[in-house]
Scaffold this motif. Structure first.
Motif, PDB file in Angstrom:
ATOM      1  N   GLN A  52      45.543  52.015  42.304  1.00 23.85           N
ATOM      2  CA  GLN A  52      45.132  50.730  41.733  1.00 23.85           C
ATOM      3  C   GLN A  52      45.076  49.634  42.803  1.00 23.85           C
ATOM      4  O   GLN A  52      44.273  48.699  42.697  1.00 23.85           O
ATOM      5  CB  GLN A  52      46.043  50.307  40.582  1.00 23.85           C
ATOM      6  N   TYR A  53      45.888  49.765  43.835  1.00 20.77           N
ATOM      7  CA  TYR A  53      45.869  48.782  44.927  1.00 20.77           C
ATOM      8  C   TYR A  53      44.732  49.060  45.903  1.00 20.77           C
ATOM      9  O   TYR A  53      44.065  48.145  46.386  1.00 20.77           O
ATOM     10  CB  TYR A  53      47.221  48.769  45.626  1.00 20.77           C
ATOM     11  N   VAL A  54      44.492  50.348  46.168  1.00 16.41           N
ATOM     12  CA  VAL A  54      43.347  50.710  47.000  1.00 16.41           C
ATOM     13  C   VAL A  54      42.062  50.232  46.333  1.00 16.41           C
ATOM     14  O   VAL A  54      41.161  49.702  46.987  1.00 16.41           O
ATOM     15  CB  VAL A  54      43.293  52.237  47.237  1.00 16.41           C
ATOM     16  N   LYS A  55      41.996  50.395  45.013  1.00 16.01           N
ATOM     17  CA  LYS A  55      40.789  49.998  44.283  1.00 16.01           C
ATOM     18  C   LYS A  55      40.535  48.491  44.365  1.00 16.01           C
ATOM     19  O   LYS A  55      39.387  48.041  44.389  1.00 16.01           O
ATOM     20  CB  LYS A  55      40.857  50.439  42.822  1.00 16.01           C
ATOM     21  N   GLN A  56      41.599  47.708  44.419  1.00 13.07           N
ATOM     22  CA  GLN A  56      41.427  46.257  44.619  1.00 13.07           C
ATOM     23  C   GLN A  56      40.626  45.994  45.899  1.00 13.07           C
ATOM     24  O   GLN A  56      39.719  45.164  45.917  1.00 13.07           O
ATOM     25  CB  GLN A  56      42.786  45.556  44.739  1.00 13.07           C
ATOM     26  N   ILE A  57      40.991  46.714  46.950  1.00 13.52           N
ATOM     27  CA  ILE A  57      40.326  46.542  48.244  1.00 13.52           C
ATOM     28  C   ILE A  57      38.902  47.075  48.184  1.00 13.52           C
ATOM     29  O   ILE A  57      37.964  46.423  48.650  1.00 13.52           O
ATOM     30  CB  ILE A  57      41.139  47.239  49.357  1.00 13.52           C
ATOM     31  N   VAL A  58      38.740  48.257  47.590  1.00 11.37           N
ATOM     32  CA  VAL A  58      37.408  48.858  47.457  1.00 11.37           C
ATOM     33  C   VAL A  58      36.477  47.914  46.697  1.00 11.37           C
ATOM     34  O   VAL A  58      35.341  47.660  47.120  1.00 11.37           O
ATOM     35  CB  VAL A  58      37.492  50.221  46.744  1.00 11.37           C
ATOM     36  N   ASP A  59      36.953  47.390  45.582  1.00 10.19           N
ATOM     37  CA  ASP A  59      36.119  46.506  44.758  1.00 10.19           C
ATOM     38  C   ASP A  59      35.698  45.251  45.514  1.00 10.19           C
ATOM     39  O   ASP A  59      34.618  44.699  45.259  1.00 10.19           O
ATOM     40  CB  ASP A  59      36.870  46.102  43.486  1.00 10.19           C
ATOM     41  N   TYR A  60      36.531  44.818  46.438  1.00 12.43           N
ATOM     42  CA  TYR A  60      36.257  43.568  47.157  1.00 12.43           C
ATOM     43  C   TYR A  60      35.383  43.777  48.387  1.00 12.43           C
ATOM     44  O   TYR A  60      34.488  42.963  48.673  1.00 12.43           O
ATOM     45  CB  TYR A  60      37.570  42.916  47.570  1.00 12.43           C
TER      46      TYR A  60
END
Length: 335
Positions: A208-216
């Protein structure tokens, strides 16, 4: 370079592409030490350029250093001329220290040297993508709190663990944006510690934290390659939940099996053992391993041949030559 189109072309090509994660052979070819390369952006860049000119890798990659971000937070780092840097002591000794932890600026530690290396490489390398490197949130948190202790923390004090992970994520996101600004085409995010958790815990405390970065940061011109060499196949689902454009697997898992769980539009990279084959194996063993891997993954056009992790210092150039020779021999059979 449009990376969405690049990925599509890699998948559509009949010939298999290769992107071994390596910089240390270039450092040694240039007569430099590991300490010089991880401290001086110019030395770092020259190593990347050396390998780019010598090998037909489908992409260039900068150093995979799992201490750079921890150093910025204040962790003590041990440097060596012949080995990769290492975190010497835990920075955070208790739960309270997590609440007091400040997210550092990008002017701290060796970040400026790494941004310089990426900027120089992005300017010089125009015939293939350039992948930067960064650590993943859970792996960074483990280096700050101690890897064993953070496994206890996520069960005894999950709120504190999430706070630490969010602070790590905030810093990594800033760093990835700066790497993107250098002109790099993507980042290989090393999150090996996430492989120590179950699939569900990996989702909660890493993905869920990696996805924050991916989404940004991820778009048509900049992609995230999520690397987790701790995954034995048990948390591939959690990796894919990040919606990264590419996934990089270690030699602990079966490449043929994890490929079943990777979307056909995403690249799946791996997984020749960087130590027992790249560093310590013979040329003949390398060719046998590569040939076997290529045959096992032949049903998956999104497969990209790679090392299972960063190739370590003292990896013989002859073994790297054999890696590419085996690939070339296999590709000739496809025509």
């Amino acid at each position: 370079m449009n990376m969405t189109q690049w990925i599509s072309k890699v998948i559509q090509k009949k010939e298999i592409q290769a992107i071994p994660i390596m910089t240390h052979p270039g450092i040694e070819m240039n007569g430099n030490t590991v300490k010089e390369a991880v401290s001086d952006g110019s030395v770092h860049y020259n190593a990347v350029l050396k390998l780019t000119k010598r090998y037909p890798s489908a992409a260039a990659a900068t150093i995979m250093d799992l201490t750079t971000e921890a150093e910025c937070f204040g962790a003590e780092i041990v440097f060596s001329d012949i080995a990769v840097p290492a975190v010497s002591n835990r920075l955070l000794s208790n739960v309270e220290s997590i609440y007091q932890l400040k997210v550092p600026s990008l002017n701290s530690g060796r970040i400026p040297a790494y941004l310089k290396a990426n900027l120089l490489a992005a300017r010089a390398i125009n015939d293939r993508p350039l992948f930067s490197g960064c650590i993943g949130p859970f792996s960074l948190a483990g280096r700050l709190y101690d890897m064993s202790e953070i496994m206890v923390l996520i069960y005894e004090h999950p709120d504190a663990a999430h706070l630490l992970l969010q602070k790590c994520t905030d810093f990594i996101l800033k760093y990835c944006m700066a790497l993107k600004a250098t002109g790099a085409n993507g980042v290989v995010m090393a999150e090996p510690a996430a492989g120590l958790m179950s699939n569900d815990d990996c989702k909660e405390f890493s993905s869920q934290y990696v996805k924050q970065i991916v989404d940004y940061v991820q778009d048509d011109y900049f992609i995230v390659v999520l690397h987790n060499c701790g995954n034995t196949g048990h948390c591939t689902e959690a990796m894919v939940a990040t919606e990264s454009a590419a996934y990089h697997f270690g030699n602990k898992c079966s490449m043929k099996e994890v490929l079943k769980d990777v979307p056909p539009t995403a690249l799946a990279m791996g997984n020749v053992d960087p130590v027992s084959v790249f560093k310590d194996g013979t040329c003949q063993e390398m060719k046998q391993v590569v040939s076997k891997l290529l045959k096992e993954t032949s049903d998956y056009p999104n497969f990209v041949l790679s090392s299972g992790c960063d190739t370590p210092p003292h990896t013989p150039a002859t073994n790297i030559d054999a890696f590419f020779e085996a690939l070339d021999e296999y590709n000739k059979t496809l025509n």
